[in-house]
Design an enzyme around this catalytic site. Structure first.
Site, PDB file in Angstrom:
ATOM      1  N   HIS A 156       0.882  -1.181   0.000  1.00 40.28           N
ATOM      2  CA  HIS A 156       0.000   0.000   0.000  1.00 40.28           C
ATOM      3  C   HIS A 156       0.916   1.227   0.000  1.00 40.28           C
ATOM      4  CE1 HIS A 156      -2.779   2.912   1.904  1.00 40.28           C
ATOM      5  NE2 HIS A 156      -3.763   2.104   1.587  1.00 40.28           N
TER       6      HIS A 156
ATOM      7  N   ASP B  98       3.468  -4.343   8.262  1.00 33.92           N
ATOM      8  CA  ASP B  98       2.262  -3.540   8.132  1.00 33.92           C
ATOM      9  C   ASP B  98       1.071  -4.485   8.325  1.00 33.92           C
ATOM     10  OD1 ASP B  98       0.040  -2.192   7.324  1.00 33.92           O
ATOM     11  OD2 ASP B  98       0.768  -1.684   5.317  1.00 33.92           O
TER      12      ASP B  98
ATOM     13  N   GLN C  77      -4.196  -4.849   7.309  1.00 32.88           N
ATOM     14  CA  GLN C  77      -5.240  -5.806   6.898  1.00 32.88           C
ATOM     15  C   GLN C  77      -5.154  -7.088   7.724  1.00 32.88           C
ATOM     16  OE1 GLN C  77      -7.674  -5.133   4.828  1.00 32.88           O
ATOM     17  NE2 GLN C  77      -6.886  -3.206   4.025  1.00 32.88           N
TER      18      GLN C  77
ATOM     19  N   LYS D 265      -9.889  -0.308  10.896  1.00 33.86           N
ATOM     20  CA  LYS D 265     -10.100  -1.511  10.074  1.00 33.86           C
ATOM     21  C   LYS D 265     -10.435  -2.718  10.955  1.00 33.86           C
ATOM     22  CE  LYS D 265      -6.958  -0.060   6.399  1.00 33.86           C
ATOM     23  NZ  LYS D 265      -7.831   0.361   5.298  1.00 33.86           N
TER      24      LYS D 265
ATOM     25  N   CYS E  32      -4.793   2.387  -3.553  1.00 31.54           N
ATOM     26  CA  CYS E  32      -3.577   2.959  -2.954  1.00 31.54           C
ATOM     27  C   CYS E  32      -2.372   2.067  -3.227  1.00 31.54           C
ATOM     28  CB  CYS E  32      -3.746   3.199  -1.463  1.00 31.54           C
ATOM     29  SG  CYS E  32      -5.050   4.354  -1.082  1.00 31.54           S
TER      30      CYS E  32
HETATM   31  C1  LIG Z   1      -2.169  -2.852   3.744  1.00 27.10           C
HETATM   32  C2  LIG Z   1      -2.476  -1.455   4.216  1.00 27.10           C
HETATM   33  N1  LIG Z   1      -1.530  -0.736   4.806  1.00 27.10           N
HETATM   34  C3  LIG Z   1      -1.744   0.501   5.268  1.00 27.10           C
HETATM   35  C4  LIG Z   1      -2.957   1.099   5.120  1.00 27.10           C
HETATM   36  C5  LIG Z   1      -3.155   2.494   5.624  1.00 27.10           C
HETATM   37  O1  LIG Z   1      -4.095   2.549   6.650  1.00 27.10           O
HETATM   38  P1  LIG Z   1      -4.612   3.949   7.206  1.00 27.10           P
HETATM   39  O2  LIG Z   1      -5.145   4.698   6.011  1.00 27.10           O
HETATM   40  O3  LIG Z   1      -5.686   3.572   8.167  1.00 27.10           O
HETATM   41  O4  LIG Z   1      -3.479   4.633   7.843  1.00 27.10           O
HETATM   42  C6  LIG Z   1      -3.999   0.410   4.487  1.00 27.10           C
HETATM   43  C7  LIG Z   1      -5.307   1.033   4.272  1.00 27.10           C
HETATM   44  O5  LIG Z   1      -6.062   0.645   3.413  1.00 27.10           O
HETATM   45  C8  LIG Z   1      -3.757  -0.918   4.035  1.00 27.10           C
HETATM   46  O6  LIG Z   1      -4.705  -1.638   3.445  1.00 27.10           O
END
Ligand SMILES: Cc1ncc(COP(=O)(O)O)c(C=O)c1O
Length: 401
Positions: free
Chosen positions: A120, A197, A200, A223, A359
């Site tokens: 992402h 990270d 998810q 999430k 993203c």
């Molecule tokens: C794999 C992953 N990493 C990071 C993020 C970023 O999360 P946030 O926008 O809540 O900071 C997302 C959000 O969709 C994601 O799916």
């Protein structure tokens, strides 16, 4: 077989959305919230808001106690050995930016940062920009067709110059678990800092950061059925202590005069300013709610619905799945159909799915796609939601194909 969700009525928004003829299938973007969270936040505001870690009055000490109790709950949720390893941030994105700044001083020009091709933007851009600022090189691990990192290639790329390996636990595009254990082992063998990270991954099943042996693990509360505005950075104790402070202000400071200051160690030293108090308390209430669920029943429900989603997509000609989804979501394209047109027709029928690049623009470019449609599932979804999705999809495809 019809998979009913015994938890559906715990989430009042599902009935409200149904009343608006909306079928919500976008939980990978953000989830609906349980009563337990809504009540906890309402109660905090109704009974007296107060700032944390500073006021001696009763509302201040109650708020601080509830805030710190949430830190304990997060530590337990992740099986961290101490609440001091849990830093509250504003989300996964801000936790990853904190890391990219906080680690920067440890690197020399020519050092290498390694990510996967499936990241992402939140786990790409902070490292990319750090690399540019410090003359580092950003290396990208290629993927197998299933969407997971190619471990043979990873073994070639992760080497003595690798200073950081930052990878997602579960891809938000492919819904595939990364082979974290061998990947992290490759990085650890080179003495690199490991960052997972979990944005998810944290949502599906229970994950043990001690067992994972990562240096850092991040996620966003929203999430995980929790409130937005708060995220978590877990750090291995020694790794956290080496992290430079990156934001300065109230409550993170130990001693200050006009020319110099010293700062608290983690966690408070990385929580400058007033934190998102209500959201942190709400996250604690959400974790209480989730801890009370039958994990086996949740896993079976998620697996049953996911299998139904994949079977339905595979049964439709022209539908092409991306990678080999393992849990919770599926992304797809349809031959000859633009994802935005399909999303438009689904939206018109009250089907809330996500369309676009998710993203992950470099990944879409690599796949030769302008975007795709992603259907993602939450605790509250049931087979009826999928039936409505497939009816909507069939109608849309009748028009478009
Ligand atoms: C794999 C992953 N990493 C990071 C993020 C970023 O999360 P946030 O926008 O809540 O900071 C997302 C959000 O969709 C994601 O799916």
């Amino acid at each position: 077989m019809f998979h009913a969700s015994p938890w559906r009525s715990d989430f009042p928004a599902i009935a409200a959305l149904q009343h608006q003829q909306q079928t919500y299938l976008d939980s990978a973007a953000t989830t609906q919230k349980p009563h337990a969270l809504i009540d906890a936040i309402g109660q905090y505001y109704a009974q007296g808001a107060a700032n944390v870690h500073r006021a001696q009055h009763l509302p201040g000490s109650l708020a601080t106690r509830a805030f710190e109790a949430s830190r304990e709950k997060v530590a337990q949720w992740l099986n961290a050995s101490s609440a001091e390893q849990i830093v509250f941030t504003h989300g996964a994105t801000s936790a990853l930016n904190l890391l990219a700044y906080g680690l920067a001083e440890q690197f020399q020009p020519g050092d290498e940062l390694v990510i996967s091709a499936a990241e992402h933007h939140a786990n790409l851009l902070p490292w990319q920009q750090l690399a540019k600022r410090r003359g580092l090189s950003l290396r990208v691990l290629p993927l197998e067709a299933s969407g997971v990192v190619d471990l043979q290639a990873a073994a070639q790329i992760i080497g003595p110059r690798t200073r950081v390996l930052a990878v997602s636990q579960l891809s938000n595009v492919f819904g595939a678990w990364q082979p974290l254990s061998p990947l992290l082992a490759l990085a650890r063998a080179q003495g690199a800092t490991t960052v997972v990270d979990g944005a998810q991954g944290v949502v599906h099943g229970r994950h043990d950061v001690e067992h994972m042996q990562c240096d850092f693990y991040v996620f966003s509360s929203h999430k995980l059925y929790g409130p937005d505005g708060v995220g978590v950075l877990y750090g291995r104790r020694e790794a956290l202590l080496k992290l430079a402070h990156w934001q300065f202000g109230g409550e993170m400071v130990h001693q200050a005069d006009y020319q110099s200051a010293s700062f608290h160690p983690a966690p408070l030293g990385h929580e400058a300013g007033t934190p998102p108090i209500a959201s942190v308390i709400g996250l604690g209430a959400t974790l209480d709610y989730l801890s009370g669920l039958d994990t086996q029943a949740v896993a079976e429900h998620e697996a049953g619905l996911h299998a139904q989603l994949l079977a339905g997509l595979r049964a439709r000609s022209g539908v092409q799945l991306l990678g080999a989804p393992q849990v919770a979501l599926a992304s797809f394209v349809v031959e000859g159909v633009h994802n935005a047109d399909l999303a438009h027709l689904l939206t018109d029928q009250g089907i809330a799915v996500r369309a676009g690049h998710h993203c992950a623009m470099p990944l879409m470019k690599h796949l030769g796609l302008s975007g795709c449609i992603r259907v993602s599932l939450g605790l509250y979804n049931d087979s009826g939601d999928l039936q409505r999705f497939f009816e909507g999809l069939d109608k849309a495809l009748e028009i478009l194909v």
